[in-house]
Enzyme design. Structure first.
Site, PDB file in Angstrom:
ATOM      1  N   SER A  83     -10.213   5.703  -4.585  1.00 28.23           N
ATOM      2  CA  SER A  83     -11.156   6.814  -4.723  1.00 28.23           C
ATOM      3  C   SER A  83     -10.707   7.875  -5.720  1.00 28.23           C
ATOM      4  CB  SER A  83     -11.386   7.449  -3.345  1.00 28.23           C
ATOM      5  OG  SER A  83     -10.158   7.892  -2.789  1.00 28.23           O
ATOM      6  N   LYS A 129      -2.127  -1.430  -3.847  1.00 30.53           N
ATOM      7  CA  LYS A 129      -2.999  -0.258  -3.759  1.00 30.53           C
ATOM      8  C   LYS A 129      -2.171   1.005  -3.835  1.00 30.53           C
ATOM      9  CE  LYS A 129      -6.057   2.024  -0.499  1.00 30.53           C
ATOM     10  NZ  LYS A 129      -6.578   2.061   0.833  1.00 30.53           N
ATOM     11  N   LYS A 146       0.861  -1.187   0.000  1.00 30.41           N
ATOM     12  CA  LYS A 146       0.000   0.000   0.000  1.00 30.41           C
ATOM     13  C   LYS A 146       0.891   1.230   0.000  1.00 30.41           C
ATOM     14  CE  LYS A 146      -3.549   2.498   2.557  1.00 30.41           C
ATOM     15  NZ  LYS A 146      -4.617   2.419   3.565  1.00 30.41           N
ATOM     16  N   LYS A 190       1.384  10.015   5.864  1.00 24.75           N
ATOM     17  CA  LYS A 190       1.444   8.593   6.225  1.00 24.75           C
ATOM     18  C   LYS A 190       2.698   7.911   5.680  1.00 24.75           C
ATOM     19  CE  LYS A 190      -3.576   8.094   6.830  1.00 24.75           C
ATOM     20  NZ  LYS A 190      -4.737   7.190   6.701  1.00 24.75           N
ATOM     21  N   ARG A 197     -10.694   9.992   2.031  1.00 26.21           N
ATOM     22  CA  ARG A 197     -10.532  10.675   3.317  1.00 26.21           C
ATOM     23  C   ARG A 197     -11.633  11.711   3.511  1.00 26.21           C
ATOM     24  NH1 ARG A 197      -3.891  11.161   3.073  1.00 26.21           N
ATOM     25  NH2 ARG A 197      -3.528   8.895   3.070  1.00 26.21           N
ATOM     26  N   TYR A 253     -15.132   1.233  -6.779  1.00 29.77           N
ATOM     27  CA  TYR A 253     -16.392   1.951  -6.563  1.00 29.77           C
ATOM     28  C   TYR A 253     -17.269   1.883  -7.804  1.00 29.77           C
ATOM     29  CZ  TYR A 253     -13.564   3.543  -2.699  1.00 29.77           C
ATOM     30  OH  TYR A 253     -12.752   3.557  -1.599  1.00 29.77           O
ATOM     31  N   GLU A 295       7.387  -6.712   0.972  1.00 27.89           N
ATOM     32  CA  GLU A 295       6.192  -6.599   1.820  1.00 27.89           C
ATOM     33  C   GLU A 295       5.222  -7.760   1.565  1.00 27.89           C
ATOM     34  OE1 GLU A 295       5.370  -4.821   4.247  1.00 27.89           O
ATOM     35  OE2 GLU A 295       6.215  -2.817   4.168  1.00 27.89           O
TER      36      GLU A 295
HETATM   37  N1  PBG Z   1      -6.713   2.768   6.351  1.00 31.42           N
HETATM   38  C1  PBG Z   1      -7.062   3.827   5.552  1.00 31.42           C
HETATM   39  C2  PBG Z   1      -7.569   3.553   4.179  1.00 31.42           C
HETATM   40  N2  PBG Z   1      -8.232   2.437   3.794  1.00 31.42           N
HETATM   41  C3  PBG Z   1      -8.566   2.617   2.442  1.00 31.42           C
HETATM   42  C4  PBG Z   1      -8.083   3.847   2.025  1.00 31.42           C
HETATM   43  C5  PBG Z   1      -8.177   4.488   0.686  1.00 31.42           C
HETATM   44  C6  PBG Z   1      -9.188   3.943  -0.251  1.00 31.42           C
HETATM   45  C7  PBG Z   1      -9.470   4.835  -1.400  1.00 31.42           C
HETATM   46  O1  PBG Z   1      -8.844   5.887  -1.607  1.00 31.42           O
HETATM   47  O2  PBG Z   1     -10.370   4.465  -2.158  1.00 31.42           O
HETATM   48  C8  PBG Z   1      -7.449   4.436   3.110  1.00 31.42           C
HETATM   49  C9  PBG Z   1      -6.879   5.789   3.057  1.00 31.42           C
HETATM   50  C10 PBG Z   1      -5.568   6.042   3.674  1.00 31.42           C
HETATM   51  O3  PBG Z   1      -4.716   5.162   3.767  1.00 31.42           O
HETATM   52  O4  PBG Z   1      -5.384   7.183   4.085  1.00 31.42           O
HETATM   53 MG    MG Z   2       4.098  -5.004   5.739  1.00 30.80          MG
END
Ligand code: PBG
Ligand code: MG
Length: 336
Positions: free
Chosen positions: A287, A261, A208, A230, A218, A326, A246
């Site tokens: 998103s 992701k 991720k 993050k 968010r 989505y 990972e």
């Molecule tokens: N645990 C947070 C989380 N779980 C899924 C998404 C993003 C999903 C999306 O953008 O569609 C995020 C956002 C982030 O890591 O800040």
């Molecule tokens: Mg890991």
């Protein structure tokens, strides 16, 4: 060779003419290497408190936060369309958030109640629950934070384990840790097994990235980090070998499905992960990817349906088995 009169053009001795196989729609269907089906789709959905609520997310037109009563109706429809699975994300009211995300493992919390209700009303749908603290913390980070603003790893994993167990207790099919703390897959697997939840699976957000494509999500959860970013836990967009590392760690720790992701800007990562594992791979069409297509389509700048199908097909072609998107409902309707 005369362009004015093509019939006088002398045939060349081309023995390979790939265009032969593209001549008709039937031939093109026969030659298709990759197919997108409704079985590939996982629909992320947002649940909020209250009753009779269906609130559109401004930066994700066509996506809503639903209160439980309307969510159940929507899931019934989604299931009717042949979609097998949903990924559930909660919108938590500010007064339930705190520094350590204690609401995340409340046995009567929003997620826990929602899973119970879904399993009662629509038992055939596969329920995937998010394991991460950001919807539940006042600061919006996925982990516990010390006085210097450092995101703590091991203490966070302890809370994630409680959260996963509370979701297993209400019948979730998969827990999906999306936080990127080290070692959380192994800790969750051990705890699930110790409590007898051997059939609860783990969909690991393994690779991720720290991505700007999460902005609209968010907004949906009102979970943007209140300080910093993050980048000390999510991955650097420049890295590919690290993604394989990972993934390998999560597999060794007990992941059932690994995830990459976002998807579209990381198709090369999906492809490399495909070479590295025999486990199913999920790709998260996030998103921001959704919002970009919606925005351009609203202006009439692109053919929305074709762009959606082309994007999701590219994820399958890269090696994904499952796609969180989505667009799931729209695509299911297109594929009917
Ligand atoms: N645990 C947070 C989380 N779980 C899924 C998404 C993003 C999903 C999306 O953008 O569609 C995020 C956002 C982030 O890591 O800040
Ligand atoms: Mg890991």
């Amino acid at each position: 060779m005369s362009l004015e009169n093509p019939s006088t053009t002398k045939p060349s001795n081309l023995f390979q003419r790939p265009r032969r196989l593209r001549r008709t729609a039937t031939l093109r269907r026969m030659m298709r290497e990759t197919t997108l089906t409704v079985d590939d789709l996982i629909y992320p959905m947002f649940v909020m408190e209250g009753e009779g609520q269906k609130v559109e997310i401004a930066s994700m037109p066509g996506c809503y936060r639903y209160s439980l009563d309307l969510l159940l109706k929507e899931i019934a429809e989604v299931s009717q369309l042949g979609i097998n699975a949903i990924a559930l994300f909660p919108v938590i009211s500010e007064n339930k958030k705190d520094n350590t995300g204690t609401e995340s493992y409340n046995p009567e919390g929003l997620v826990q109640q929602t899973v119970k209700a879904i399993k009662q009303a629509i038992p055939e749908i596969v329920v995937i629950t998010d394991v991460a603290l950001d919807p539940f913390t006042t600061h919006g980070h996925d982990g516990l934070v010390d006085e210097n603003g450092t995101i703590l790893n091991d203490p966070t994993v302890e809370v994630l384990v409680k959260m996963a167990l509370s979701q297993a207790a209400v019948g979730t099919d998969f827990v999906a840790p999306s936080d990127m703390m080290d070692g959380r897959i192994g800790a969750i697997r051990q705890a699930l097994d110790a409590e007898g939840y051997i059939n609860v699976g783990i969909l690991a957000y393994s690779a991720k990235y720290a991505s700007a494509y999460y902005g609209p999500f968010r907004d949906a959860l009102d979970s943007a980090p209140k300080f910093g970013d993050k980048k000390t836990y999510q991955m650097d967009a420049a890295n590919a070998r690290e993604a394989i590392k990972e993934v390998e760690l999560d597999i060794a720790e007990g992941a059932d499905i690994v995830m990459v992701k976002p998807a579209l800007a990381y198709l090369d990562i999906i492809h490399q992960v495909r070479q590295a594992t025999q486990l199913p791979i999920a790709a998260y069409n996030v998103s921001g990817e959704y919002a970009m297509i919606k925005a351009a389509a609203q202006r009439g700048w692109i053919d929305e349906k074709q762009v959606i199908l082309e994007s999701l097909t590219s994820m399958k072609r890269a090696g994904a088995d499952l796609i969180l998107t989505y667009f799931a409902k729209e695509v299911a309707l297109m594929l009917l």
